[in-house]
Design a protein around this motif. Structure first.
Motif, PDB file in Angstrom:
ATOM      1  N   ALA A  19       5.882   2.907  -6.170  1.00  0.00           N
ATOM      2  CA  ALA A  19       5.051   1.989  -7.703  1.00  0.00           C
ATOM      3  C   ALA A  19       3.465   2.353  -7.036  1.00  0.00           C
ATOM      4  O   ALA A  19       2.889   2.400  -8.554  1.00  0.00           O
ATOM      5  N   HIS A  20       3.205   2.156  -5.834  1.00  0.00           N
ATOM      6  CA  HIS A  20       1.843   1.541  -6.448  1.00  0.00           C
ATOM      7  C   HIS A  20       1.266   3.158  -5.799  1.00  0.00           C
ATOM      8  O   HIS A  20       0.402   3.551  -6.170  1.00  0.00           O
ATOM      9  N   LYS A  21       2.558   4.251  -5.144  1.00  0.00           N
ATOM     10  CA  LYS A  21       1.592   4.874  -5.223  1.00  0.00           C
ATOM     11  C   LYS A  21       1.590   5.757  -6.795  1.00  0.00           C
ATOM     12  O   LYS A  21       0.449   6.851  -6.827  1.00  0.00           O
ATOM     13  N   ASP A  22       2.199   5.276  -7.558  1.00  0.00           N
ATOM     14  CA  ASP A  22       2.748   6.113  -8.627  1.00  0.00           C
ATOM     15  C   ASP A  22       1.194   5.592  -9.764  1.00  0.00           C
ATOM     16  O   ASP A  22       0.931   5.820 -10.730  1.00  0.00           O
ATOM     17  N   PHE A  23       1.687   4.590  -9.511  1.00  0.00           N
ATOM     18  CA  PHE A  23      -0.277   3.569 -10.118  1.00  0.00           C
ATOM     19  C   PHE A  23      -0.954   4.372  -9.845  1.00  0.00           C
ATOM     20  O   PHE A  23      -2.408   4.453 -10.462  1.00  0.00           O
ATOM     21  N   VAL A  24      -1.624   4.673  -8.761  1.00  0.00           N
ATOM     22  CA  VAL A  24      -2.690   4.949  -8.214  1.00  0.00           C
ATOM     23  C   VAL A  24      -2.726   6.893  -9.160  1.00  0.00           C
ATOM     24  O   VAL A  24      -4.001   7.235  -8.946  1.00  0.00           O
ATOM     25  N   THR A  25      -1.509   7.474  -9.014  1.00  0.00           N
ATOM     26  CA  THR A  25      -1.696   9.118  -9.690  1.00  0.00           C
ATOM     27  C   THR A  25      -1.904   8.207 -11.434  1.00  0.00           C
ATOM     28  O   THR A  25      -2.722   9.195 -11.814  1.00  0.00           O
ATOM     29  N   LEU A  55       0.805  -1.144  -0.127  1.00  0.00           N
ATOM     30  CA  LEU A  55       0.145   0.313   0.113  1.00  0.00           C
ATOM     31  C   LEU A  55       0.915   1.214  -0.300  1.00  0.00           C
ATOM     32  O   LEU A  55       0.739   2.075  -0.964  1.00  0.00           O
ATOM     33  N   PRO A  56       1.865   1.287   0.680  1.00  0.00           N
ATOM     34  CA  PRO A  56       2.864   2.608   0.770  1.00  0.00           C
ATOM     35  C   PRO A  56       3.898   2.710   0.188  1.00  0.00           C
ATOM     36  O   PRO A  56       4.359   3.519  -0.549  1.00  0.00           O
TER      37      PRO A  56
END
Length: 121
Positions: free
Chosen positions: A98-104, A94-95
């Motif tokens: 790569a996951h944050k970039d995907f959410v963007t 979750l943090p």
């Protein structure tokens, strides 16, 4: 009374052990805004599918689009299933950047999301 209490404690202990050994599933259902283009959606599909190569905690990954004839998808068109060894894997995922970039990438086209996490039985 003591036998009942002992049985309950034993059950809870064994259930906790089973959960610790069970895979942890992260289910993500997506629906997209009306103005999301086919190219936007393809970019999102590819970005989500790239996460297993970027986040070591992901043990397995699959996805697909709704093909149900029942008409009960409530606008959700895409289902992604991410598998982790245990809940700790999700806590890494979750943090993760790569996951944050995907959410963007996802957010501008996202109409709605439904997430369910569960321990595999």
């Amino acid at each position: 009374m003591m036998k009942t209490l002992a049985a309950l404690v034993s059950f809870l202990f064994l259930n906790t052990l089973a959960m610790a050994d069970s895979e942890f599933r992260h289910v993500v259902l997506l629906s997209f805004k009306e103005d999301a283009t086919a190219e936007d959606i393809t970019k999102i599909e590819k970005a989500f599918a790239a996460l297993p190569d970027q986040i070591e905690a992901i043990q397995d990954f699959e996805w697909g689009t709704n093909v149900s004839p029942e008409g009960k998808a409530k606008g959700f068109t895409h289902c992604f299933l991410v598998t982790f060894k245990d809940k700790a894997g999700l806590e890494v995922y979750l943090p993760h950047q790569a996951h944050k970039d995907f959410v963007t990438i996802l957010k501008p086209s996202l109409e709605d999301v439904l997430v369910i996490d569960y321990v595999a039985k």
